[in-house]
Enzyme design. Structure first.
Site, PDB file in Angstrom:
ATOM      1  N   HIS A 145       0.820  -1.222   0.000  1.00 15.69           N
ATOM      2  CA  HIS A 145       0.000   0.000   0.000  1.00 15.69           C
ATOM      3  C   HIS A 145       0.854   1.272   0.000  1.00 15.69           C
ATOM      4  O   HIS A 145       0.422   2.312  -0.499  1.00 15.69           O
ATOM      5  CB  HIS A 145      -0.923   0.008   1.223  1.00 15.69           C
ATOM      6  N   PHE A 391      -0.928  -8.266   4.849  1.00 13.32           N
ATOM      7  CA  PHE A 391       0.407  -7.680   4.717  1.00 13.32           C
ATOM      8  C   PHE A 391       0.429  -6.333   3.990  1.00 13.32           C
ATOM      9  O   PHE A 391       1.369  -6.048   3.223  1.00 13.32           O
ATOM     10  CB  PHE A 391       1.373  -8.668   4.034  1.00 13.32           C
ATOM     11  N   CYS A 392      -0.589  -5.507   4.195  1.00 13.08           N
ATOM     12  CA  CYS A 392      -0.647  -4.189   3.538  1.00 13.08           C
ATOM     13  C   CYS A 392      -0.477  -4.316   2.024  1.00 13.08           C
ATOM     14  O   CYS A 392       0.112  -3.432   1.379  1.00 13.08           O
ATOM     15  CB  CYS A 392       0.404  -3.236   4.098  1.00 13.08           C
ATOM     16  N   ALA A 393      -0.946  -5.440   1.490  1.00  9.94           N
ATOM     17  CA  ALA A 393      -0.948  -5.618   0.034  1.00  9.94           C
ATOM     18  C   ALA A 393      -2.255  -6.348  -0.278  1.00  9.94           C
ATOM     19  O   ALA A 393      -2.256  -7.447  -0.839  1.00  9.94           O
ATOM     20  CB  ALA A 393       0.266  -6.421  -0.413  1.00  9.94           C
TER      21      ALA A 393
END
Ligand code: PLP
Length: 469
Positions: A145, A391-393
């Site tokens: 992100h 995982f911020c993805a």
């Protein structure tokens, strides 16, 4: 000044490690000493074990050498830049020489600038704030992100997840060709995925970007700690990384690369340090002349210790011999993948497939297990720290899992018979400080959990799985 600085520095060993290092004497394939290597943690089932930190992709432990360098400098800490005192001058010198060290570590071109930031997120937001008017941005949906989101105010094109590195290049080329001709344009790409650990074809993507008149910024948050990065060799325009993933957790990051867009932009933060002169105008307003160096985007008192810690880590990795570190990490990665391949219930997430080059970052799901439950059991019963989630993805992990943003789950195992899927994954990641024993313990634990199940009860608390105490 430099003679006096070197006297103090020698006395405090601030630079002695670097001097010893630059002759490249201490090459090793053993793990590098890191803080916390002897820390023990309690097990829910009784007793204690040394903590196995396998969450390097989130934050890596500090290298012992970084800690020692920072501790040696700490008594000499002083205000930087305009301070007249001895320690101010020493600190200024250290801050600026840290910039030079990072410049060298990243293989920058002579005219490139190194800006100290707070993190990769900060670096990419700084670049986003410096985009020329009308700039187009191209970014794959697979990005973290931090690399996906800063461009919302620009004319951004999100590219679908490619399934091979060749497809990544072709996808970018097609998007660039489709939207040409354009004025300024930027491609943002990761060097190594924080989900799969797979390496992206940065050099080829840079060539494609440049062939269409676009520039490229490399998110090296996951690449730089594992692999040498050369701005010049990769022919990229900027690179960003974070100190806390590069064994230097003192709150600093880096944006390095071409000066022109950065110097044409308004300062990222307005304030002292970024301004050369400020004067009242006759009409009552204020005139400001901003710096045209990296200081333009470093307003406020800089994080000297953070910058120095990054420089120390850069030297430590270089001195250890990146080739040896890469070779060792490759061995551990192969051992990890081979071990997981023996467990049919484990599915490793991958975009580019079996033969892809990768760093020590790997995500997986376990059939019949909720990932949060599995990660909680690894921690509580084996003293192993991994991560579970998206995982911020989010777009990438959902693509790899085939899940939907609307789906939510509880601690219990997904019911495969009812068509339930894992909604998040488990990530194991390691690096230069990881002993073989951590990988061995992790594989043993995975096999045991899959074979025998958890030995403890867990429940959901605030959306997380925790052992019932
Ligand atoms: N890019 C990648 C690939 C990452 O893995 C991360 C963090 O996990 C970031 C960017 C953001 O780094 P930071 O949180 O240090 O800003």
């Amino acid at each position: 000044m430099s003679a006096r600085l070197s006297t103090v520095a020698t006395a405090t060993s601030v630079t002695s490690a670097s001097a010893a290092a630059s002759d490249g004497a201490c090459r090793t394939a053993a793990p590098l000493p890191v803080l916390g290597r002897d820390v023990t943690v309690p097990l829910v089932t009784g007793g204690e074990v040394t903590y196995a930190a396998l969450d390097y992709a989130a934050s890596a432990p500090a290298l012992q050498r970084v800690w020692d360098d920072v501790a040696a400098y700490a008594p000499y800490y002083g205000s930087v830049h305009r301070g007249a005192g001895y320690l101010s001058q020493l600190s200024t010198d250290l801050f600026e020489s840290s910039r030079t060290t990072v410049h060298r570590f990243l293989g920058c071109r002579e005219a490139d600038q190194v800006v100290f930031t707070r993190s990769t997120t900060d670096s990419l937001n700084l670049l986003a704030a410096a985009l020329p008017a009308g700039c187009r941005v191209f970014v794959f949906e697979t990005e973290h992100h931090a690399a996906l989101l800063p461009w919302q105010d620009a004319d951004v094109t999100y590219l679908d997840a490619p399934r091979t590195t060749g497809e990544a290049v072709r996808t970018l080329e097609a998007a660039l060709a489709d939207r040409a001709p354009f004025g300024p344009a930027l491609v943002c790409v990761t060097g190594a995925s924080n989900v799969t650990g797979e390496l992206w074809p940065v050099r080829e993507l840079a060539a494609a970007a440049h062939a269409h008149g676009a520039r490229i910024v490399l998110d090296a948050a996951q690449l730089a700690p594992h692999h040498p990065v050369s701005v010049r060799d990769l022919d990229i325009d900027w690179v960003a990384f974070s100190g806390h993933k590069l064994y230097a957790p003192f709150g600093s990051g880096v944006l390095a690369g071409r000066a022109d867009w950065l110097q044409a932009a308004e300062p990222y933060l307005a304030g002292g340090g970024a301004s050369r002169t400020v004067a009242r105008r006759p009409d009552g307003g204020v005139d400001v002349e901003w710096h045209t160096t990296a200081a333009r985007h470093e307003a406020g008192s800089p994080n000297v210790i953070g910058a120095y810690a990054i420089a120390s880590a850069c030297k430590a990795l270089t001195d250890a011999g990146f080739d040896a570190l890469v070779a060792r990490e490759r061995q551990l990665t192969e051992q990890l993948r081979a071990g997981l391949a023996e467990v049919p219930e484990v599915r490793v997430l991958s975009l580019f497939g079996e033969g892809a080059a990768r760093v020590g970052v790997l995500s997986f799901v376990v059939e019949g297990w909720n990932s949060s439950h599995f990660a909680a059991a690894l921690s509580a019963e084996y003293g192993i720290g991994v991560r579970d989630g998206l995982f911020c993805a989010h777009p990438l992990v959902r693509t790899l899992l085939g899940s939907d943003p609307a789906e939510t789950g509880e601690c219990g195992a997904p019911d495969a018979a009812a068509g339930e899927r894992s909604l998040n994954a488990i990530r194991v990641s390691f690096g230069a400080g990881t002993p073989d024993e951590h990988i061995e313990r992790f594989l043993r634990a995975v096999k045991e959990l899959v074979r025998e199940g958890a030995r403890w009860d867990y429940r959901t608390e605030n959306g997380r799985c925790v052992p019932v105490v």
